[in-house]
Design an enzyme around this catalytic site. Sequence first.
Site, short mmCIF file in Angstrom:
data_model
loop_
_atom_site.label_atom_id
_atom_site.label_comp_id
_atom_site.label_asym_id
_atom_site.label_seq_id
_atom_site.Cartn_x
_atom_site.Cartn_y
_atom_site.Cartn_z
N PRO A 187 0.85 -1.20 0.00
CA PRO A 187 0.00 0.00 0.00
C PRO A 187 0.88 1.24 0.00
CG PRO A 187 0.10 -0.97 2.20
CD PRO A 187 0.87 -1.89 1.30
N MET A 188 0.69 2.11 -0.98
CA MET A 188 1.54 3.31 -1.10
C MET A 188 0.65 4.52 -1.30
SD MET A 188 4.50 1.69 -3.57
CE MET A 188 3.33 0.81 -4.63
N CYS B 245 3.24 3.38 8.99
CA CYS B 245 3.65 4.65 8.38
C CYS B 245 4.50 5.46 9.36
CB CYS B 245 2.44 5.47 7.96
SG CYS B 245 2.87 7.03 7.16
#
Length: 484
Positions: free
Chosen positions: A23-24, A108
């Site tokens: 996931p970016m 994150c």
Amino acid sequence: MPKLCGEAFWRETLRSAHYVVAPMVDQSELAWRLLSRRHGAQLCYTPMLHAQVFLRDANYRRENLYGEACAEDRPLIVQFCANDPEVFVQAALLAQDYCDAIDLNLGCPQMIAKRGHYGAFLQEEWDLLQRMILLANEKLSVPITCKIRVFPEVDKTVKYAQMLEKAGCQLLTVHGRTKEQKGPLAGVASWEHIQAVRKAVSIPVFANGNIQCLSDVEECIRKTGVHGVMSAEGNLHNPALFEGRNPLVWEMAEEYLEIVQKYPCPLSYVRAHLFKLWHHTLQVYQQLREELAKVKTLEGILDVNRELKLRCQEEIANQKEGEKPKEGLPFFHWICQPYIRPGPKERCKENGASGTEKGVRGKRALEEEEDGNSELLSKNKQKKKLRNPNKSFDPSLKPKYAKCDQCGNPKGNKCVFNMCRGCCKKRAFKETADCPGHGLLFKTKYEKSLSWQSSQRVIQNPEISRRGDVDVGETAVLKEAGDS
């Protein structure tokens, strides 16, 4: 059907996926996921979505998940960042019909995650994480998964993973870096931590970190025993990484742009992808780098891409026999290949500083420089300075915002509850209270409503007015409302 768990979920729903696209933020959108799947990716994640925004904003849901349905884009895991169990679960309920699992972002490390209090900055709040995962596991019809970063200590990382498993996590992705390892200080990811977690839990584990080519994937699986390997930067620079190929850059760029025309996405996403794909070539053709940065239409991006392709083809035609790649690259710059992020010492040399970590001058360090010397400002800040010569970038002059007592967002300066508007609105509504600072007048409007109802009763029953019981009646209604 009963919800699948653990190994059964990985084997049946995720089809025993070994090759995973990470996931970016703003980078793993539908068009890029489709390109990656065509070239070996077996499982993809959506970009990180903000649970609170997803819950309240229909446009955000449509743009990021509810767009055109695409049968090719499965299996798919939707990732959310969140710090409130109810908000997380409500957002996940709106997304669960469009994916195969919901992932909670606990990895994150960026400054925006610190300010919003999510991602890796929740890794010390085990009680909160347990509540979030327990509630999600209970309410959702799809499994809940987590993506984490490690602690410096292997033992603490293992206990962390076991806590998440016990709470109901059905698959764990372990990024083998701490939250402090980012940017020029990223360093090497610890496969030792990942191996320890894999041995300590019974749920499937994906590894993330140190993946630049297919041989790295195979080595990681062999050394750590994980079920699959996730790639982020490696995939961005070479979408065919999981095929074990290093194709020509323009082949991947043209194929991606063709998919974008069918499944549109914001131009900023497209530009960012081309900057990654053409990274090494843009070091050679700096003028085209500037053009790519300024272009404002998809047609303009297509033109820049064509020009880059022509330049490279000319260079290939004029290439001398036996010529080797420059700048220490394993392949010529027009071939998809990994980008090795410079470490602290290399970054210091680029900036003309001493070769110590203290000499690193990244983006954050530039903000701390004296405002008078424009040469020390980033290009973006220099442009802002040209537009507004009086603008100051001195961090000591920035206004400091007090935080909301409930969620950590900036609170309203005149809020009677010391909260941001969203939290204040919930509390004021629950307590039937006023907050003039946020323009919320629940109590005032309620009292006006009661007063109007009393006046209507007087009009309908004139005898009440003649008996002089109006004030008594109003008082009784208000008292009853207050008690309730």
